[in-house]
Design an enzyme around this catalytic site. Structure first.
Site, short mmCIF file in Angstrom:
data_model
loop_
_atom_site.label_atom_id
_atom_site.label_comp_id
_atom_site.label_asym_id
_atom_site.label_seq_id
_atom_site.Cartn_x
_atom_site.Cartn_y
_atom_site.Cartn_z
N ASP A 233 -29.65 -36.04 -42.73
CA ASP A 233 -29.59 -37.06 -41.59
C ASP A 233 -30.76 -37.99 -41.69
O ASP A 233 -32.05 -37.58 -41.84
CB ASP A 233 -29.75 -36.04 -40.20
CG ASP A 233 -29.30 -36.82 -39.06
OD1 ASP A 233 -28.40 -37.19 -38.76
OD2 ASP A 233 -30.52 -37.42 -38.70
N GLU B 266 -25.03 -41.47 -39.22
CA GLU B 266 -26.05 -41.40 -40.38
C GLU B 266 -26.40 -40.22 -41.20
O GLU B 266 -27.30 -39.86 -41.59
CB GLU B 266 -27.60 -41.69 -39.69
CG GLU B 266 -28.11 -40.84 -38.70
CD GLU B 266 -27.61 -40.67 -37.40
OE1 GLU B 266 -28.26 -40.63 -36.47
OE2 GLU B 266 -26.60 -41.50 -37.06
#
Length: 212
Positions: free
Chosen positions: A79, A122
């Site tokens: 992430d 993301e």
């Protein structure tokens, strides 16, 4: 006259056959195109969730009947830290470029036969077939360091880091179970201050149950 008619019909048949062949080629191309669209993330050209699910299904299925020394696969969940801040301060175009560059950096560290997917937003997933968590952790660290040392937006430098969870599929464990464990490891990496990699619990247990 009959011969002339026969020749005319033959020419027409040949034209129809050629047209059908061309139509079939176009249909195959369109089918391949839509198959790719259904499994690939358009922005990063990585697999999407559906594509990753297909890959996982093929890796898990054979293991039920065959004993192996390695887990079917290891999972890396990555992430981008503070990505919302990038979008808010630099705009979504910059955010999109960061995501594209992230996919390139990850791909540059993978072996042939490994898989990368954009899980959403993301978040990226990496599938490493028949790989133990020790190697997966080493690879995750390599990617983390590469990202932190990479030049994002060279004209207006942007520091990007990632937090990472790592784990291997255990015996009788589903992908959902593994993903939950690795996601919890990723959450712990965020709590620890970000820009680090954490191995999912249970740590140091291999696919056959042997403890290190």
């Amino acid at each position: 006259n009959r011969l002339r008619v026969f020749r005319k019909l033959k020419i027409q048949d040949e034209k129809v056959i050629l047209a059908l062949n061309e139509s079939n080629k176009n249909l195959v191309k369109e089918t391949d195109k839509f198959r790719k669209l259904s499994t690939v993330d358009a922005l990063t050209q990585s697999y999407n969730r559906f594509g990753i699910d297909q890959i996982v299904s093929t890796l898990i299925t054979p293991v039920k009947d065959v004993a192996v020394d390695e887990p079917p696969f290891s999972l890396i969940l990555l992430d981008i830290d503070h990505f919302k801040r990038v979008n808010d301060t630099r705009g979504h175009d910059t955010g999109d470029r960061v995501l594209k560059n992230m996919a390139k950096i990850i791909n540059g560290s993978l072996r042939e036969g490994d898989y990368i997917g954009r899980w959403g937003g993301e978040e990226f997933v990496i599938i490493l077939p028949f790989t133990r968590h020790e190697f997966a952790m080493a690879l995750a660290e390599k990617i983390r360091i590469s990202v932190s040392h990479s030049s994002f937006e060279p004209e207006n430098p942007l520091l990007i880091t990632v937090s990472v969870g790592v784990g291997s599929l255990l015996s009788d464990e589903s992908f959902a179970d593994l993903f939950k464990r690795v996601d919890e490891a990723l959450y712990r990496a965020k709590e620890r201050g970000r820009n680090c990699c954490i191995v999912a619990e249970p740590q140091f247990v291999d696919y056959l149950g042997a403890k290190f």
